[in-house]
Design a protein around this motif. Structure first.
Motif, PDB file in Angstrom:
ATOM      1  N   HIS A 146      43.141  37.623  47.645  1.00 48.96           N
ATOM      2  CA  HIS A 146      43.963  37.386  46.447  1.00 48.96           C
ATOM      3  C   HIS A 146      44.339  38.708  45.782  1.00 48.96           C
ATOM      4  O   HIS A 146      45.477  38.876  45.315  1.00 48.96           O
ATOM      5  CB  HIS A 146      43.198  36.500  45.465  1.00 48.96           C
ATOM      6  N   SER A 183      47.122  40.431  47.587  1.00 46.51           N
ATOM      7  CA  SER A 183      48.410  39.826  47.250  1.00 46.51           C
ATOM      8  C   SER A 183      48.928  40.348  45.916  1.00 46.51           C
ATOM      9  O   SER A 183      50.122  40.626  45.770  1.00 46.51           O
ATOM     10  CB  SER A 183      48.272  38.294  47.197  1.00 46.51           C
ATOM     11  N   LEU A 184      48.017  40.503  44.948  1.00 46.14           N
ATOM     12  CA  LEU A 184      48.429  41.031  43.642  1.00 46.14           C
ATOM     13  C   LEU A 184      48.942  42.459  43.764  1.00 46.14           C
ATOM     14  O   LEU A 184      49.927  42.832  43.117  1.00 46.14           O
ATOM     15  CB  LEU A 184      47.247  40.984  42.673  1.00 46.14           C
ATOM     16  N   ILE A 199      52.409  42.294  45.305  1.00 44.45           N
ATOM     17  CA  ILE A 199      53.389  41.774  44.345  1.00 44.45           C
ATOM     18  C   ILE A 199      53.730  42.843  43.315  1.00 44.45           C
ATOM     19  O   ILE A 199      54.914  43.060  42.989  1.00 44.45           O
ATOM     20  CB  ILE A 199      52.835  40.511  43.659  1.00 44.45           C
ATOM     21  N   ILE A 242      57.508  37.987  34.472  1.00 42.73           N
ATOM     22  CA  ILE A 242      56.819  37.654  35.725  1.00 42.73           C
ATOM     23  C   ILE A 242      55.395  38.206  35.711  1.00 42.73           C
ATOM     24  O   ILE A 242      54.430  37.515  36.075  1.00 42.73           O
ATOM     25  CB  ILE A 242      57.605  38.205  36.929  1.00 42.73           C
ATOM     26  N   LEU A 243      55.235  39.466  35.270  1.00 42.24           N
ATOM     27  CA  LEU A 243      53.910  40.075  35.213  1.00 42.24           C
ATOM     28  C   LEU A 243      53.000  39.344  34.229  1.00 42.24           C
ATOM     29  O   LEU A 243      51.789  39.221  34.465  1.00 42.24           O
ATOM     30  CB  LEU A 243      54.031  41.543  34.813  1.00 42.24           C
ATOM     31  N   ILE A 255      51.759  36.209  36.019  1.00 42.70           N
ATOM     32  CA  ILE A 255      50.805  36.586  37.061  1.00 42.70           C
ATOM     33  C   ILE A 255      49.481  37.042  36.450  1.00 42.70           C
ATOM     34  O   ILE A 255      48.395  36.668  36.915  1.00 42.70           O
ATOM     35  CB  ILE A 255      51.395  37.703  37.945  1.00 42.70           C
ATOM     36  N   THR A 256      49.568  37.853  35.387  1.00 41.69           N
ATOM     37  CA  THR A 256      48.354  38.350  34.742  1.00 41.69           C
ATOM     38  C   THR A 256      47.527  37.211  34.160  1.00 41.69           C
ATOM     39  O   THR A 256      46.299  37.171  34.316  1.00 41.69           O
ATOM     40  CB  THR A 256      48.724  39.347  33.614  1.00 41.69           C
ATOM     41  N   THR A 265      47.515  33.920  34.977  1.00 38.31           N
ATOM     42  CA  THR A 265      46.940  33.026  35.992  1.00 38.31           C
ATOM     43  C   THR A 265      45.866  33.723  36.822  1.00 38.31           C
ATOM     44  O   THR A 265      44.801  33.157  37.078  1.00 38.31           O
ATOM     45  CB  THR A 265      48.048  32.489  36.917  1.00 38.31           C
ATOM     46  N   SER A 266      46.120  34.960  37.239  1.00 36.16           N
ATOM     47  CA  SER A 266      45.154  35.661  38.088  1.00 36.16           C
ATOM     48  C   SER A 266      43.898  36.067  37.318  1.00 36.16           C
ATOM     49  O   SER A 266      42.803  36.090  37.876  1.00 36.16           O
ATOM     50  CB  SER A 266      45.799  36.899  38.728  1.00 36.16           C
TER      51      SER A 266
END
Length: 325
Positions: A36, A39-40, A43, A99-100, A103-104, A106-107
């Motif tokens: 994971h 992937s980050l 991205i 977008i960041l 992502i921040t 959720t991750s």
């Protein structure tokens, strides 16, 4: 322009040579968390490239396009505004930030190091103590410990309880993911899982003095039978990690070889945390050990709890029910 491209080409070759000896372990993950995080990284790299590549291209194109000798370039000394440019320079960054942000959010929750991993397999608990300049790994369910060598079965979560008996360090196994700090008087947690057997490099990523550069350990991901064999090898050691043995081990040393302890005093991890807390007690660590013993076979329910106050140790047999009260 030809000279510029030539210099860039030579610079690229130089970078390739310098990186040829690097092992990019973070980009070759062997566990779920590491995958994971890879992937980050990719991205984030892609989002940065959306901005960086056009900027680099325009940095080269603008001087060439508006050079003095180019008579076809538009000369506009009084130019001050362009709606198209304003839309580009504000809209694209805003989209990237949005977008960041998603992502921040959720991750950060999905990869919370304190969050236990979902698995049908029973986790392995490992208590980690960073020292000057070595790592101690205690397996309270099995009553063994090791120095600078960590073993666990593949496809089973590993629940780490981490502290320091010295200055702050950082526990990190790059191919499994998630660095987390080890701090005196505190317990941090980390949950990892390995999907492939192998020997993975572990290290401290926080400078901690003279022996820091050699503060490495081997993380061995093996089969269930291999893990049982490793536990049996550790149990076969005649060394005992009691208060006196721990005091000897805690003496600063560099390039400490791998060693095993076949017998470990119960509650050792909690006592290490408590001795840096003064009059405060580390109930969280104690409760964690009690809960773990509650899940263990009945014959190992009794524990010898150690509380350090001023360097003295006190022992008492306490049941899990009494401890929770």
């Amino acid at each position: 322009m030809q000279a510029l491209f030539s210099r860039l080409r030579y610079a690229g070759v130089g970078v390739a040579v310098l990186l040829s000896g690097c092992n990019l372990e973070v980009l070759t993950p062997k566990g779920d968390i590491g995958s994971h995080e890879k992937s980050l990284i990719l991205i984030a790299l892609g989002l940065m490239a959306v901005v960086a590549i056009p900027v680099i291209a325009m940095t080269l194109w603008f001087p060439w396009r508006y050079r003095k000798s180019n008579k076809n370039a538009t000369y506009a000394p009084n130019w001050s505004h362009s709606t198209k440019i304003e839309l580009v320079v504000w809209t694209i960054p805003a989209i990237i930030v949005a977008i960041l942000a998603v992502i921040t959010w959720t991750s950060s929750h999905a990869l919370d190091p304190y969050k236990p991993l979902e698995s049908d397999a029973k986790p392995v608990t490992v208590q980690v103590v960073s020292m000057d300049w070595k790592w101690l790994f205690v397996y309270p369910e099995y009553g063994v410990a090791s120095v600078n060598e960590l073993a666990f079965p593949t496809n089973r979560p590993v629940n780490f309880q981490i502290t320091s008996d010295s200055v702050m360090n950082a526990f990190f196994i790059p191919q499994l993911g998630s660095q987390i700090y080890a701090m005196a008087g505190m317990e941090t947690k980390l949950h990892l899982i390995a999907r492939e057997p192998g020997n993975y490099a572990g290290l401290s990523t926080n400078f901690s003095g003279e022996g820091f550069s050699d503060m490495h350990f081997q993380a061995i991901a093996t089969s269930e039978d291999g893990f049982k064999d490793w536990i049996a090898k550790a149990k076969a050691s005649q060394a005992t990690l009691d208060a006196e043995g721990y005091k000897t081990l805690a003496t600063p040393s560099e390039k400490t070889p791998v060693s095993y302890y076949g017998n470990v005093t119960p509650g050792l991890f909690g006592s290490v945390v408590n001795k840096h807390m003064g009059e405060m007690s580390h109930d969280a660590a104690m409760h964690g050990e009690m809960q773990m013993q509650h899940d263990a076979p009945q014959e190992s329910m009794q524990m010898d709890m150690h509380h350090h106050e001023g360097g003295d140790a006190m022992s008492s047999n306490t049941s899990p029910t009494q401890a929770e009260k």
